[in-house]
Write a protein that holds these residues in place. Structure first.
Motif, PDB file in Angstrom:
ATOM      1  N   VAL A   1      -1.973  -1.162  -3.998  1.00 46.19           N
ATOM      2  CA  VAL A   1      -3.026  -0.203  -3.676  1.00 46.19           C
ATOM      3  C   VAL A   1      -2.385   1.162  -3.483  1.00 46.19           C
ATOM      4  O   VAL A   1      -1.394   1.291  -2.756  1.00 46.19           O
ATOM      5  CB  VAL A   1      -3.780  -0.602  -2.387  1.00 46.19           C
ATOM      6  N   ILE A   2      -2.941   2.169  -4.140  1.00 41.95           N
ATOM      7  CA  ILE A   2      -2.447   3.539  -4.016  1.00 41.95           C
ATOM      8  C   ILE A   2      -3.564   4.392  -3.427  1.00 41.95           C
ATOM      9  O   ILE A   2      -4.649   4.491  -4.004  1.00 41.95           O
ATOM     10  CB  ILE A   2      -2.011   4.095  -5.378  1.00 41.95           C
TER      11      ILE A   2
ATOM     12  N   ASP B   1      -1.850  -0.862 -14.944  1.00 45.09           N
ATOM     13  CA  ASP B   1      -3.296  -1.135 -14.952  1.00 45.09           C
ATOM     14  C   ASP B   1      -3.710  -2.158 -13.901  1.00 45.09           C
ATOM     15  O   ASP B   1      -4.895  -2.429 -13.724  1.00 45.09           O
ATOM     16  CB  ASP B   1      -3.752  -1.572 -16.337  1.00 45.09           C
ATOM     17  N   SER B   2      -2.760  -2.744 -13.196  1.00 43.28           N
ATOM     18  CA  SER B   2      -3.100  -3.712 -12.156  1.00 43.28           C
ATOM     19  C   SER B   2      -3.251  -3.070 -10.783  1.00 43.28           C
ATOM     20  O   SER B   2      -3.662  -3.735  -9.827  1.00 43.28           O
ATOM     21  CB  SER B   2      -2.011  -4.796 -12.077  1.00 43.28           C
ATOM     22  N   GLN B   3      -2.935  -1.793 -10.675  1.00 42.71           N
ATOM     23  CA  GLN B   3      -2.987  -1.123  -9.377  1.00 42.71           C
ATOM     24  C   GLN B   3      -4.379  -0.580  -9.073  1.00 42.71           C
ATOM     25  O   GLN B   3      -5.076  -0.103  -9.964  1.00 42.71           O
ATOM     26  CB  GLN B   3      -1.963   0.019  -9.338  1.00 42.71           C
ATOM     27  N   LEU B   4      -4.756  -0.670  -7.809  1.00 42.90           N
ATOM     28  CA  LEU B   4      -6.028  -0.120  -7.349  1.00 42.90           C
ATOM     29  C   LEU B   4      -5.792   1.280  -6.800  1.00 42.90           C
ATOM     30  O   LEU B   4      -4.891   1.501  -5.991  1.00 42.90           O
ATOM     31  CB  LEU B   4      -6.616  -0.998  -6.235  1.00 42.90           C
ATOM     32  N   ILE B   5      -6.618   2.223  -7.245  1.00 44.34           N
ATOM     33  CA  ILE B   5      -6.569   3.594  -6.742  1.00 44.34           C
ATOM     34  C   ILE B   5      -7.712   3.784  -5.753  1.00 44.34           C
ATOM     35  O   ILE B   5      -8.876   3.547  -6.076  1.00 44.34           O
ATOM     36  CB  ILE B   5      -6.723   4.617  -7.890  1.00 44.34           C
ATOM     37  N   VAL B   6      -7.379   4.193  -4.539  1.00 49.05           N
ATOM     38  CA  VAL B   6      -8.378   4.491  -3.515  1.00 49.05           C
ATOM     39  C   VAL B   6      -8.282   5.977  -3.201  1.00 49.05           C
ATOM     40  O   VAL B   6      -7.240   6.456  -2.747  1.00 49.05           O
ATOM     41  CB  VAL B   6      -8.146   3.665  -2.238  1.00 49.05           C
ATOM     42  N   SER B   7      -9.363   6.701  -3.450  1.00 43.80           N
ATOM     43  CA  SER B   7      -9.378   8.135  -3.173  1.00 43.80           C
ATOM     44  C   SER B   7     -10.180   8.418  -1.912  1.00 43.80           C
ATOM     45  O   SER B   7     -11.330   7.992  -1.789  1.00 43.80           O
ATOM     46  CB  SER B   7      -9.990   8.900  -4.342  1.00 43.80           C
TER      47      SER B   7
ATOM     48  N   ILE C   1       0.836  -1.199   0.000  1.00 46.54           N
ATOM     49  CA  ILE C   1       0.000   0.000   0.000  1.00 46.54           C
ATOM     50  C   ILE C   1       0.869   1.246   0.000  1.00 46.54           C
ATOM     51  O   ILE C   1       1.802   1.356   0.803  1.00 46.54           O
ATOM     52  CB  ILE C   1      -0.926   0.020   1.228  1.00 46.54           C
ATOM     53  N   ALA C   2       0.578   2.171  -0.908  1.00 45.39           N
ATOM     54  CA  ALA C   2       1.298   3.441  -0.980  1.00 45.39           C
ATOM     55  C   ALA C   2       0.321   4.581  -0.733  1.00 45.39           C
ATOM     56  O   ALA C   2      -0.751   4.636  -1.348  1.00 45.39           O
ATOM     57  CB  ALA C   2       1.960   3.604  -2.343  1.00 45.39           C
TER      58      ALA C   2
END
Length: 277
Positions: free
Chosen positions: A66-67, A89-95, A6-7
């Motif tokens: 996860v970003i 394209d494999s990374q999940l973006i959580v805002s 997680i970043a």
């Protein structure tokens, strides 16, 4: 589920709370990293949590599953556009930024719609700082079942995570729980002031009010009946509670609450329109 890497982009109070919650859940420290432009904040997060933290967003997201976008809404567009070339394209973006719709994030993070990232948009609230928060989560169609689990694990580290069926429901979540703590603070202010005017020392009135609020919330959470039934159970006919409730309702209490939350939801939609440009 294997622990995702997680970043965090931005390491302010909410990000710090999430980091602390994840570590408390047993997520290994080496699975979490963060970036922040402030040297003082980087030093603070490093000292408190022992995670890797840097000034370079691109360095932070390298290899992450996860970003978490935890920057102010006003700088989100610039941050996303600079970050876009460094994403896969494999990374999940959580805002967790208020007011930024998914279509704006997709546009800023990818120049091609077919390459838009998987995005979960969240609306947490400030009690998350005490790990007593509640968050509404909405996932775009590209989010996989595993990624939904990852997002839920992330937000559950600071409270309760509830999934939404439509992104438009974020405005209602903002009105109810995002802005909600301030409504209760206002009620605490008013009850404390009224108690003082009725002859109590201010500190005593404040303690009585806050402990009553805490106790009532716990009763509502732990009861097998709804709040309306709990209210009826403590409202004796012709008693003191009935006198107060009757006064509230005569002043249009329920209608005023509806009006206030509608105003908050409307403003949430307006801000999304403005910030998403």
């Amino acid at each position: 589920m294997n622990e995702p890497r997680i970043a965090f982009i931005g390491a302010g109070n909410m990000a710090a709370s999430l980091i602390g919650g994840l570590l408390a859940q047993g997520v290994p420290v080496e699975r979490i990293r963060a970036s922040d432009p402030g040297a003082e904040q980087r030093a603070k997060i490093s000292a408190e949590h022992g995670i890797f933290i840097c000034a370079d967003n691109a360095e932070a997201v390298a290899g992450a599953d996860v970003i978490v976008l935890a920057v102010k809404p006003q700088v989100m567009k610039r941050v996303c556009q600079a970050l876009a070339p460094h994403l896969s394209d494999s990374q999940l973006i959580v805002s967790i930024a208020a007011g930024i719709p998914c279509n704006s994030l997709e546009r800023w993070l990818s120049a091609q719609p077919e390459a838009a990232p998987a995005i979960v948009r969240c609306m947490p609230n400030t009690p998350a700082l005490l790990r007593q928060g509640v968050s509404g989560l909405y996932a775009t169609a590209r989010v996989t079942a595993e990624q939904r689990q990852q997002a839920e694990q992330l937000l559950s580290a600071v409270g309760v995570a509830l999934w939404l069926d439509a992104e438009q429901q974020i405005d209602a979540v903002t009105a109810v729980s995002g802005s909600g703590p301030a409504y209760f603070f206002l009620l605490i202010e008013a009850m404390t002031a009224a108690g003082e005017q009725l002859g109590l020392p201010r500190e005593t009135a404040a303690q009585l009010t806050m402990q009553t609020a805490l106790g009532a919330a716990r009763m509502a959470l732990e009861s097998d009946v709804d709040a309306a039934e709990l209210r009826r159970r403590v409202t004796s006919p012709n008693g003191t509670t009935e006198a107060a409730i009757t006064s509230f309702q005569a002043g249009g209490f329920e209608a005023l609450v509806h009006q206030a939350l509608t105003a908050a939801a409307t403003r949430s939609a307006e801000l999304a329109e403005q910030l998403g440009q």
